[in-house]
Design an enzyme around this catalytic site. Structure first.
Site, PDB file in Angstrom:
ATOM      1  N   PHE A   1       0.958  -1.251   0.018  1.00 60.39           N
ATOM      2  CA  PHE A   1       0.077   0.040  -0.008  1.00 60.39           C
ATOM      3  C   PHE A   1       0.843   1.294  -0.136  1.00 60.39           C
ATOM      4  O   PHE A   1       1.746   1.255   0.874  1.00 60.39           O
ATOM      5  CB  PHE A   1      -0.923  -0.097   1.178  1.00 60.39           C
TER       6      PHE A   1
ATOM      7  N   ASP B   1       9.150   2.539   1.280  1.00 61.00           N
ATOM      8  CA  ASP B   1       8.057   2.915   1.939  1.00 61.00           C
ATOM      9  C   ASP B   1       8.159   2.700   3.338  1.00 61.00           C
ATOM     10  O   ASP B   1       7.691   1.936   3.728  1.00 61.00           O
ATOM     11  CB  ASP B   1       7.000   2.835   1.095  1.00 61.00           C
TER      12      ASP B   1
ATOM     13  N   LYS C   1       3.176  10.133   7.863  1.00 62.27           N
ATOM     14  CA  LYS C   1       2.414   9.710   9.319  1.00 62.27           C
ATOM     15  C   LYS C   1       2.954  10.370  10.117  1.00 62.27           C
ATOM     16  O   LYS C   1       2.901  11.467  10.418  1.00 62.27           O
ATOM     17  CB  LYS C   1       2.375   8.154   9.026  1.00 62.27           C
TER      18      LYS C   1
HETATM   19  C1  PLP Z   1       3.090   2.280   3.879  1.00 62.45           C
HETATM   20  C2  PLP Z   1       2.146   3.369   3.514  1.00 62.45           C
HETATM   21  N1  PLP Z   1       2.200   4.187   2.199  1.00 62.45           N
HETATM   22  C3  PLP Z   1       1.554   5.107   2.164  1.00 62.45           C
HETATM   23  C4  PLP Z   1       0.408   5.587   2.655  1.00 62.45           C
HETATM   24  C5  PLP Z   1      -0.325   6.787   2.393  1.00 62.45           C
HETATM   25  O1  PLP Z   1      -0.493   7.629   3.218  1.00 62.45           O
HETATM   26  P1  PLP Z   1      -1.630   8.646   3.206  1.00 62.45           P
HETATM   27  O2  PLP Z   1      -2.751   8.380   3.839  1.00 62.45           O
HETATM   28  O3  PLP Z   1      -1.018   9.835   4.273  1.00 62.45           O
HETATM   29  O4  PLP Z   1      -1.526   9.462   1.886  1.00 62.45           O
HETATM   30  C6  PLP Z   1       0.204   4.593   3.731  1.00 62.45           C
HETATM   31  C7  PLP Z   1      -1.203   4.966   4.438  1.00 62.45           C
HETATM   32  O5  PLP Z   1      -1.646   4.175   5.241  1.00 62.45           O
HETATM   33  C8  PLP Z   1       1.073   3.627   4.170  1.00 62.45           C
HETATM   34  O6  PLP Z   1       0.626   2.895   5.395  1.00 62.45           O
END
Ligand code: PLP
Length: 391
Positions: free
Chosen positions: A133, A218, A247
């Site tokens: 994700f 990520d 986050k």
């Molecule tokens: C690993 C990861 N990448 C990207 C995101 C996306 O972040 P945002 O909700 O701030 O766009 C999330 C959100 O849960 C995430 O867990």
């Protein structure tokens, strides 16, 4: 538990993109949240790992208040010192190269993708992992390996291929001379806390080197001491070319960032990318305060100890037949249930005063603030035992 009028106002005013839990919060402190009736809840979600420092950490509150009274934002047309200080902090604690700021995790994914495409001009291929994700904007959604989230919004950004997180042969086959980036999380959070096997991560590094692609890690959910180390890659035996953060970076205030190794310092040039809000003084002051708390070695040791104790307790649920599997790295944990009743369990736990979430019909995830008390985690396990036993 919740004012019905509030529920009706929400339904009439907001697009229904979220299935919210039936509670409204008015105050938070550490790992505690309170509703309007003054009932306390133990937060075991930390805003999906957005509040690693806990709610309203005094250092973050003070930094926000002080900065808000002086200068909130002024755009990227001018110099502001908090942005530079935060970029230095991220650079010096990770990859040693330059930083680009944005406002969210999805935007960090977008920035990393754009950097990789520009660096690898003429090589549009990107390889990411099934169940990964990376966010919900078009570039980020294209990296996200979850067809149900993608399909209604097709066509997506072309050139992205997904391989299973343990499919080393598939990864080797997918990466080639047309690949500009491999994107992965060290622990896949949104699909239910699934660590990517170490050999897969190391192969990704090797293939990126072999084909001149960027390895993008990520750390939006795993980063900032969530799994124990400051960044999860630091215990995976690889160094990425680019790392994505968001986050917990801002202690609850929206901010995202990418940082790259020094050899990529000059890939983005003026005009290549930008954002009006990004790196503003308020968000950066909050982030500097949050990062100072989260980089503390004693806190990280505490995360390891509390995480190991929680995982041992969750494994006890497996032994007793209440769960089929327990997974965890630091304070990033999940259990799978024998029946597809995770949503019911989440609701029952809320009624008991504990916030967790279900990432699927069978999986419950726990991401408490890193400052959570061991006693609150013990109480969570007692409540889990009672709730799962009663399903
Ligand atoms: C690993 C990861 N990448 C990207 C995101 C996306 O972040 P945002 O909700 O701030 O766009 C999330 C959100 O849960 C995430 O867990």
């Amino acid at each position: 538990m919740i004012d019905e009028v509030l529920v009706q106002r929400e339904a009439a005013a907001l697009m229904p993109t979220y299935r919210r839990q039936q509670v409204a919060f008015v105050r938070g402190e550490g790992a505690s949240l309170w509703d309007a009736e003054g009932r306390r809840y133990v937060d075991c979600m930390a805003g999906i790992s957005m509040n690693n420092v806990g709610h309203c950490h005094p250092a973050v509150v003070a930094a926000i208040a002080e900065q808000a009274g002086r200068l909130i934002n002024v755009s990227n047309l001018y110099y502001t010192e908090p942005m530079i200080a935060l970029a230095e902090w991220i650079r010096d604690h990770s990859l040693g190269g330059r930083v680009f700021f944005c406002n969210s995790g999805a935007e960090a994914s977008e920035a990393a993708l754009k950097l990789a495409r520009k660096h690898g001009a003429g090589r549009p291929g990107v390889v990411a992992l099934v169940d990964g994700f990376h966010g919900r904007t078009y570039g980020a959604l294209s990296l996200t390996g979850q067809p149900a989230k993608q399909e209604p919004f097709a066509p997506l950004v072309p050139g992205v291929r997904h391989v299973e997180r343990d499919d080393m042969a598939g990864l080797e086959a997918a990466v080639g001379d047309d690949t500009c980036a491999i994107v992965l999380e060290i622990v896949q959070g949104e699909c239910g806390v699934h660590p990517v096997p170490g050999p897969m991560i190391r192969l990704a590094r090797e293939l990126a080197d072999r084909h001149g692609a960027l390895l993008i890690i990520d750390e939006i959910q795993t980063g900032l001491s969530r799994t124990g180390p400051l960044f999860a890659y630091q215990e995976a035996g690889v160094v990425p070319d680019v790392m994505c953060l968001a986050k917990s970076l801002g202690g609850g205030v929206p901010i995202g960032a990418i940082v790259a190794r020094p050899e990529f310092d000059a890939v983005f040039q003026p005009g290549d990318h930008g954002s009006t809000f990004a790196g503003g003084p308020l968000a950066c002051a909050a982030a500097l305060a949050s990062c100072a708390v989260l980089a503390d070695g004693a806190l990280q040791e505490d995360v390891r100890l509390k995480g190991a104790a929680l995982l041992a307790d969750l494994e006890g649920l497996v032994v007793d037949g209440l769960a089929t599997e327990a997974r965890g790295r630091g304070l990033m944990c999940a259990i799978d249930l024998p029946l597809p009743r995770a949503a019911d369990a989440v609701e029952a736990l809320l009624a008991e005063g504990f916030l967790v979430n279900n990432t699927s019909a069978r999986t419950i995830r726990m991401l408490p603030p890193l400052v959570v008390d061991g006693e609150d985690l013990d109480a969570l396990v007692v409540a889990l035992r009672r709730v799962l036993g009663g399903l």
